[in-house]
Each structure stands twice: as structure tokens, then as C-alpha cells.
Design a protein around this motif. Structure first.
Motif, PDB file in Angstrom:
ATOM      1  N   GLU A 146       5.036  -7.343  48.737  1.00 51.88           N
ATOM      2  CA  GLU A 146       5.579  -7.266  47.380  1.00 51.88           C
ATOM      3  C   GLU A 146       6.921  -7.978  47.281  1.00 51.88           C
ATOM      4  N   TYR A 147       7.739  -7.819  48.297  1.00 56.25           N
ATOM      5  CA  TYR A 147       9.061  -8.447  48.293  1.00 56.25           C
ATOM      6  C   TYR A 147       8.929  -9.969  48.318  1.00 56.25           C
ATOM      7  N   ARG A 149       6.397 -11.708  47.286  1.00 54.30           N
ATOM      8  CA  ARG A 149       5.844 -12.151  45.998  1.00 54.30           C
ATOM      9  C   ARG A 149       6.918 -12.162  44.928  1.00 54.30           C
ATOM     10  N   HIS A 150       7.787 -11.171  44.910  1.00 54.53           N
ATOM     11  CA  HIS A 150       8.862 -11.121  43.922  1.00 54.53           C
ATOM     12  C   HIS A 150       9.851 -12.269  44.120  1.00 54.53           C
ATOM     13  N   LEU A 153       8.282 -15.112  42.422  1.00 50.66           N
ATOM     14  CA  LEU A 153       8.324 -14.926  40.972  1.00 50.66           C
ATOM     15  C   LEU A 153       9.734 -15.137  40.442  1.00 50.66           C
ATOM     16  N   ARG A 154      10.707 -14.741  41.245  1.00 49.60           N
ATOM     17  CA  ARG A 154      12.084 -14.922  40.792  1.00 49.60           C
ATOM     18  C   ARG A 154      12.437 -16.399  40.685  1.00 49.60           C
ATOM     19  N   VAL A 159      10.368 -12.641  37.229  1.00 47.50           N
ATOM     20  CA  VAL A 159      10.946 -11.308  37.342  1.00 47.50           C
ATOM     21  C   VAL A 159      12.449 -11.433  37.313  1.00 47.50           C
ATOM     22  N   GLN A 161      16.393 -10.366  38.431  1.00 48.13           N
ATOM     23  CA  GLN A 161      17.073 -10.158  39.720  1.00 48.13           C
ATOM     24  C   GLN A 161      17.067  -8.692  40.117  1.00 48.13           C
ATOM     25  N   GLN A 163      14.745  -6.497  39.490  1.00 48.63           N
ATOM     26  CA  GLN A 163      13.428  -6.147  40.020  1.00 48.63           C
ATOM     27  C   GLN A 163      13.284  -6.649  41.465  1.00 48.63           C
ATOM     28  N   LEU A 164      13.832  -7.842  41.704  1.00 47.56           N
ATOM     29  CA  LEU A 164      13.788  -8.363  43.080  1.00 47.56           C
ATOM     30  C   LEU A 164      14.606  -7.486  44.032  1.00 47.56           C
ATOM     31  N   THR A 167      12.716  -4.289  44.795  1.00 44.52           N
ATOM     32  CA  THR A 167      11.616  -4.515  45.748  1.00 44.52           C
ATOM     33  C   THR A 167      12.155  -4.681  47.181  1.00 44.52           C
ATOM     34  N   ARG A 168      13.300  -5.412  47.287  1.00 47.31           N
ATOM     35  CA  ARG A 168      13.906  -5.597  48.619  1.00 47.31           C
ATOM     36  C   ARG A 168      14.356  -4.272  49.216  1.00 47.31           C
TER      37      ARG A 168
END
Length: 374
Positions: A146-147, A149-150, A153-154, A159, A161, A163-164, A167-168
Motif C-alpha cells: 500500500e505504501y 502504491r501511494h 499515486l502521489r 493522493v 501528502q 494520505q501518503l 500509509t507510511r
């Protein structure tokens, strides 16, 4: 006849007559009498009866001099206060030692049960931690995906920042959980062999795995077993001391070791008796007579031979048995330098133990006649 000649002749005649009478006459010297009658004075074995390994103040004298006693009769009693108190103290010590042993045995049994239970619980705990670790690894892998992928996406602006960052953080937390569970699992499995670890990795079953914590616990229990052995040894020592005190308590009562007559009591009431000192002189019923024979007759008096003798004072016949025949002291030998110029003859001492009959007393003369010997 001249007087100076007459007197020596008369003395010479008298000397010749006297020598002839002495030579052919009956003499009562020991050597001559011993040729026809073997006699001796009846003697009894005497024993000194003592308190064995104990001493103290005389409490009671149960007999008197010249009293006849039977085997086991009480002769003398010592004060028992100190010994009795020592026995009571030691019994209390033994009771305490027995209680300590029971307590330690119960504590060891509880520790063994707890160790077995802890071992079983640790095996199950290892399996549970391994399951949690597997789940944590899966969660870590998912959050990592997920991280990543984000991140893409970033870059594309799909997405924010925040949301990133969220996820991190989730990914980092999942990694830390895996590290913590791995550390916990390694700690639980300390002591396991490489073969056991490989087997566990395949089966996920920890039963039978060697664990250092359990090894330490069982070594502690073994050390308590050693302490228990020491307690048993101390108890055995105390019990042996108690047995010795009880024996000494019995020894405070002096008893006759065999039948006989009391000749002498060494201590009066209230006197202190030293340890091991003779207290009573006892004349036993074992009466014997010593006779002396020459070497040509000694074979007739071999040990075990039964003889018949005469008690002069009682005018009775009595039987006896030869105990031994041995070379007599040199003073009993007959030497050629003595009368009649006989050759040297070695004398032998023969000891004969006589049967006991009524009114037979030590000091009486016993005659062993060769004619009665068989």
C-alpha cells in the motif's frame, strides 16, 4: 680308739644312714608328690564388671559383697538426669528436622509441577507468538504494498501528502510489530537446537523443544534435591546420636554378665564413677584347677579330655574337662642339678575346668589321680 678318729667315723656312719633313708624313703617334696597325685587349689575366673562408655554418680547399689547373682541381675545404677535430658533435647531436634524434610519434599514437588506446567505453557506460547508473527509479516507485506502504491499515486497527484504519510506510518508500525514478535520468539526459544528449530519451522509445533528457562528451573530443583539429601543425612546423624544416647541410658544400669558371686563393690552410694572404670568384681561359676605333669604324661591330658578328681574337703568325686596343656614356666622344670641327679624334665601346665557341685568353694584342694584318669 682315739677320740679324734671316733667322732668323724660316727658322723660318717650317721650321714650314710640318713642318705640311705632319704633315698629310699617317702618324701613329701613337690616333685615326689606330683609323681603319684596331681593336685592343685581350685580357682575361679574373676571378671571386672564396668560401666561401658558412661560414668556418673552412683544412685543405687543393688547387691552386697558375697551375694550370689544370676546373669542379668542389676548390680549398680548411676544417676540418669543428664542423659535423659539430652535424649529429650535430641528428640526435639529430630522432630524439627523431620518437619523440614517434609516441607522441602512438598516444595520440590510443587516446583516440579510448576516447571512442567511452565514448559507446556511456553511451548504453546511459542506457537502463539509464531502465529502472531506470521500474521504480522502478512500485515507488513500488505502495508508495504500500500505504501509503495501511494508513493506512485502521489507522484501522479492521485493522493494527498497526508494520505501518503498515513500509509507510511502504518507500514513502519507493521515492520516494528514483526521485529518485536521475532525478538519475543527468539527469546522464548533460547536453548533449542538447530534441528528443533528446523522442525518447528515446518510443523509449527513446539512440543519437545529444549528451553533454557526450563533447564535452569530443573537445575534449581536438582539443587534442592541435594539440599534434601543433606537434610536426610543430618537426620540420620541425629537418629544415630539418639540411638547412642538411648544405649548409654541403658548402660547406666550395670547388670551381671553371668552367674557368680560378688567379691567387691568398688563404689559407695553417691560416689562418682569414672567412664570405663571397673565397678564390681565378680567371681564366676567357671572353676578350674592347674596341675603340672612331665612331658611323658602330657599326652594323657589333651584338650577336651574328661578327668575324675577328688575334692579333699568334701570327700567327693568330681568330673572336669581339660581346657589346655602348655609348657609351664621354667621354675616348674626338673633339672639334673637337683636331687637324685635325674635328667632334665620339662613340666607342662594342665588347666582343668571342674563341674560345679553343691558346697564346692574356691580354695579347696583338688586331687587328680592317675588311676582315675580316663
Amino acid at each position: 680308739m682315739n677320740k679324734n678318729v671316733k667322732i668323724p667315723i660316727i658322723f660318717l656312719v650317721l650321714l650314710t644312714i640318713g642318705s640311705t633313708l632319704i633315698y629310699f624313703g617317702s618324701r613329701n617334696d613337690a616333685v615326689t608328690v606330683a609323681k603319684s597325685i596331681k593336685s592343685g587349689v581350685l580357682t575361679a575366673d574373676e571378671i571386672n564388671v564396668a560401666f561401658q562408655n558412661v560414668g556418673g554418680k552412683v544412685l543405687t547399689r543393688a547387691v552386697q559383697e558375697s551375694q550370689y547373682v544370676k546373669k542379668g541381675d542389676v548390680l549398680m545404677v548411676l544417676e540418669d538426669t543428664d542423659t535423659r535430658l539430652a535424649i529429650e533435647r535430641l528428640k526435639a531436634v529430630i522432630a524439627g528436622q523431620e518437619a523440614s524434610i517434609r516441607q522441602e519434599e512438598l516444595a520440590i514437588k510443587i516446583a516440579e509441577n510448576e516447571t512442567n506446567l511452565a514448559e507446556e505453557a511456553t511451548w504453546r506460547n511459542i506457537e502463539a507468538v509464531q502465529a502472531n508473527l506470521d500474521a504480522a509479516i502478512s500485515a507488513r507485506d500488505f502495508t508495504q504494498t500500500e505504501y509503495e502504491r501511494h508513493i506512485q499515486l502521489r507522484k501522479a497527484g492521485g493522493v494527498s501528502q497526508s494520505q501518503l504519510d498515513s500509509t507510511r506510518n502504518t507500514y513502519i508500525s507493521a515492520k516494528m510489530s514483526v521485529v518485536q514478535l521475532q525478538s519475543q520468539l527468539s527469546t522464548l526459544m533460547v536453548g533449542a537446537t538447530s534441528e528443533q528449530l528446523a522442525q518447528f519451522a515446518k510443523t509449527k509445533n513446539a512440543t519437545g523443544m529444549t528451553l533454557q528457562s526450563i533447564i535452569n528451573a530443573r537445575q534449581t530443583i536438582q539443587n534442592r534435591h541435594n539440599q534434601l539429601t543433606q537434610l536426610h543425612a543430618q537426620l540420620s546423624q541425629s537418629q544415630a546420636e539418639l540411638e547412642q544416647l538411648q544405649i548409654n541410658y541403658q548402660r547406666l544400669t550395670l547388670v551381671a554378665p553371668e552367674d557368680g558371686k560378688v567379691l567387691k563393690l568398688m563404689y559407695e552410694d553417691g560416689e562418682l564413677v569414672p567412664t570405663g572404670a571397673p565397678a564390681v568384681l565378680l567371681e564366676t561359676d567357671r572353676k578350674y584347677v592347674d596341675i603340672y605333669v612331665n612331658e611323658s604324661m602330657v599326652n594323657d591330658y589333651q584338650p577336651g579330655t574328661t578327668v575324675t578328681a577328688n575334692v579333699v574337703a568334701l570327700d567327693k568325686q568330681i568330673k572336669g574337662k581339660v581346657r589346655f596343656a602348655t609348657v609351664a614356666p621354667s621354675f616348674a622344670d626338673l633339672r639334673m642339678t637337683r636331687e637324685r641327679g635325674q635328667a632334665d624334665l620339662t613340666s607342662f601346665q594342665v588347666r582343668i575346668y571342674m563341674d560345679n557341685i553343691p558346697h564346692l568353694l574356691t580354695g579347696m584342694t583338688i586331687e587328680v589321680n592317675d588311676a582315675k584318669h580316663h
